[in-house]
Design an enzyme around this catalytic site. Structure first.
Site, short mmCIF file in Angstrom:
data_model
loop_
_atom_site.label_atom_id
_atom_site.label_comp_id
_atom_site.label_asym_id
_atom_site.label_seq_id
_atom_site.Cartn_x
_atom_site.Cartn_y
_atom_site.Cartn_z
N ALA A 45 39.03 43.12 41.68
CA ALA A 45 39.62 44.27 40.97
C ALA A 45 40.56 45.13 42.27
O ALA A 45 41.66 45.25 42.19
CB ALA A 45 38.63 45.14 40.23
N ALA A 46 39.71 45.67 43.25
CA ALA A 46 40.33 46.38 44.17
C ALA A 46 41.10 45.56 45.15
O ALA A 46 42.43 46.26 45.10
CB ALA A 46 39.13 47.08 45.11
N ARG B 299 54.57 45.68 44.19
CA ARG B 299 55.78 46.44 43.29
C ARG B 299 56.49 47.43 44.12
O ARG B 299 57.63 47.51 43.73
CB ARG B 299 54.80 47.11 42.33
CG ARG B 299 54.18 46.33 41.38
CD ARG B 299 53.59 47.13 40.15
NE ARG B 299 52.62 46.42 39.37
CZ ARG B 299 51.52 46.55 39.37
NH1 ARG B 299 50.77 47.14 40.33
NH2 ARG B 299 50.83 45.44 38.71
N GLU C 69 39.93 35.20 49.48
CA GLU C 69 38.94 34.97 48.43
C GLU C 69 38.16 33.94 48.69
O GLU C 69 38.15 32.87 48.63
CB GLU C 69 39.55 35.14 47.15
CG GLU C 69 38.24 34.81 46.01
CD GLU C 69 37.36 35.78 45.96
OE1 GLU C 69 36.08 35.36 45.72
OE2 GLU C 69 37.35 37.27 46.25
N SER D 242 40.69 38.53 39.98
CA SER D 242 41.22 39.43 39.02
C SER D 242 40.60 39.20 37.71
O SER D 242 40.94 38.94 36.91
CB SER D 242 42.80 39.29 38.93
OG SER D 242 43.35 39.82 40.17
N CYS E 45 32.12 42.71 34.53
CA CYS E 45 31.40 43.43 33.61
C CYS E 45 31.34 42.53 32.32
O CYS E 45 30.29 42.83 31.28
CB CYS E 45 32.01 44.80 33.27
SG CYS E 45 32.29 45.94 34.53
N ARG F 229 54.24 35.98 42.50
CA ARG F 229 54.62 37.15 43.08
C ARG F 229 54.66 37.43 44.63
O ARG F 229 54.77 38.38 45.16
CB ARG F 229 53.61 38.49 42.61
CG ARG F 229 53.72 38.32 41.02
CD ARG F 229 53.07 39.59 40.24
NE ARG F 229 53.85 40.71 40.59
CZ ARG F 229 53.14 41.87 40.62
NH1 ARG F 229 52.07 42.09 40.34
NH2 ARG F 229 54.26 42.90 40.77
N VAL G 168 36.49 35.45 55.15
CA VAL G 168 36.43 36.16 56.37
C VAL G 168 35.28 36.25 57.09
O VAL G 168 34.24 36.90 56.42
CB VAL G 168 37.32 37.43 56.18
CG1 VAL G 168 37.28 38.29 57.52
CG2 VAL G 168 38.60 37.47 55.63
N ASP H 79 33.49 47.89 45.14
CA ASP H 79 32.12 48.11 45.21
C ASP H 79 31.61 48.05 46.67
O ASP H 79 30.31 48.51 46.72
CB ASP H 79 31.34 47.01 44.61
CG ASP H 79 31.53 46.90 43.06
OD1 ASP H 79 32.23 47.75 42.59
OD2 ASP H 79 31.19 45.85 42.39
#
Length: 475
Positions: free
Chosen positions: A17-18, A28, A41, A47, A51, A78, A88, A306
């Site tokens: 998410a973040a 953008r 990742e 993404s 939850c 994109r 990492v 988080d």
């Protein structure tokens, strides 16, 4: 800035998410000719909604891919250089570079950056006890974790599950396992489930869980997890606390047979990389940032999700609250700032909502012990009401607890437990907390009313009236 390149490079560590919200927002604002974006990742997915994992495991969501908001291919389309299964392993802050390792091949390489985003998330707490890493013992934080649990459930002939911990994940996973036909025991070291509530509200959750057929064991500390088949030979007994498959969970005075164990005892910020690099961490082990989500003391490093600690607007202290809502907002703020704009994240009031079957559980602000811890004097009230006008069909009971500051009447916190229509009422209180309203001011809120939706006096306002009266009586 590295002058060997004609454009800046943003490196993002973490593809959920973040991290990917930050990457997408930065893209953008700045095109590929201005900003190169490389994202690492270590898992297989990006993404996604962590939850939603309990609802996928329980069968409410039938397709895993429905939890994925944007696929790796969509990010790459994109012009985001997304590298999956790449972890990492080291930050070189002086050299402005990161060392990454391909999880499959083990190959390592360095990648330089001009701007860095750390979005490494959180990791499930695994208790330091014998058997915690045994086969059949699962933490549930990522889609990879959820898939591993499902693989275990589908490959295990036994139908006995033990959930360790009764927070959000523990409660939701207990329901998911019941839905899959398991016999479920929840072992909880607290006096009641859902420690994010006060115990008098948690007991309502306890009753609902037992109504589902879940066995609740409170005030119990797990001491070890046994493996093997429980035989009596020396070889078999030697395997109990070593390798092999889980067969039981042990507390101080009892043993609970288990074919699968789910750890729901919370998460910790995943900040080992940051700590090794000397970045500032807070009292809960999360990275400390300013309002722009920039890591304190570092102009070109941001962090969100988080792995960070955030300001609690009610108590004035920093907290670690791992929620997807916050992570996405952090990412938007970070991406805006990295992309040359300006945005801030002011803090949180600690709003969360969950459910056990049809029982909705919600809270925002401070619990009683939170208020005591920060030295606040308060008045507490609890009211019983209904989700609709009492005469309207299917009106269901609702319990609302409210805390207000002594003398000033400032709202400090609200907890709600009830059936349909209860949970999202907490948003009224979340807005009031953010605005710094008093309970007296809340009584005049112009909320929507019609018999199918609410009594004439909404339950939250009934609680506010009672709290206001108690505050007036204490002055």
């Amino acid at each position: 800035m590295n002058m060997s390149r004609t454009r800046e490079r943003l490196v993002v560590i973490g593809g959920d998410a973040a991290g990917m919200s930050a990457a997408s927002q930065a893209r953008r604002l700045k095109g590929p000719d201005e900003l190169e974006i490389v994202a690492f990742e270590r898992g297989h997915f990006t993404s996604y909604s962590a939850c939603g994992i309990p609802y996928w495991v329980g069968g409410d969501v039938t397709d895993r891919d429905r939890l994925i908001a944007r696929t790796p291919e969509e990010h790459r389309a994109r012009d985001i250089d997304l590298r999956l299964r790449t972890e990492v392993t080291e930050l070189d802050l002086d050299g402005q570079r990161v060392r990454a390792r391909d999880v499959e091949s083990g190959e390592e390489s360095w990648t330089s950056y001009d701007k860095l985003v750390i979005a490494t998330g959180a990791r499930p707490i695994r208790p330091d006890m014998p058997g915690a890493d045994a086969a059949g013992v699962h933490g549930v934080q990522t889609l990879d974790d959820g898939q591993a649990l499902l693989d275990t459930l589908e490959g295990t002939p036994g139908r006995r599950a033990v959930v360790v911990g009764a927070g959000y994940i523990g409660v939701e996973m207990a329901e998911a396992l019941i839905n899959r036909g398991y016999e479920v025991t929840v072992v909880n070291r607290g006096s009641e489930p859902m420690s994010t509530l006060d115990p008098d509200m948690g007991c309502l959750v306890h009753e609902a869980m037992e109504g589902l057929g879940i066995t609740m064991v409170n005030d119990a500390e797990v001491t070890k997890i046994l493996t093997g088949d429980g035989g009596t030979s020396l070889l078999e007994r030697s395997r109990e606390l070593g390798g092999g498959r889980v067969r039981a969970v042990v507390t101080q005075d009892r043993e609970f047979p288990a074919d699968v164990v789910v750890l729901g005892i919370g998460v910790r910020p995943e900040t080992a990389l940051a700590k090794a690099a000397g970045l500032p961490l807070g009292p809960h082990g999360g990275l400390l940032t300013d309002r722009s989500m920039r890591v304190r003391g570092y102009e070109n490093i941001w962090s969100g999700g988080d792995c960070v600690e955030v300001l609690d607007l009610v108590s004035g202290q920093v907290r670690h609250i791992p929620l997807g809502t916050h992570a996405n907002k952090h990412g938007q703020v970070i991406g805006t700032n990295v992309g040359g704009g300006y945005a801030t994240f002011p803090g949180v009031v600690g709003t969360a909502v969950s459910k056990v079957c049809d029982l909705e559980i919600a809270r925002t602000g401070l619990r009683e012990k939170d208020a005591h811890r920060v030295g606040l004097r308060f008045e507490a009230v609890t009211i019983e009401s209904t989700s609709r006008a009492g005469y309207y069909p299917n009106a269901s009971p609702m319990t609302v607890k409210m805390l207000a500051e002594h003398r000033t009447g400032r709202l400090l916190g609200v907890q709600i437990v009830g059936r349909e229509g209860a949970g999202k009422r907490v948003d009224i209180a979340a807005v009031a907390l953010t605005a710094g309203m008093t309970v007296e001011q809340m009584t005049s809120l112009d909320l929507g009313y019609a018999p199918p939706f609410s009594p004439v006096w909404d339950p939250v306002l009934v609680a506010a009236r009672k709290a206001a009266a108690k505050v007036r009586g204490s002055v």
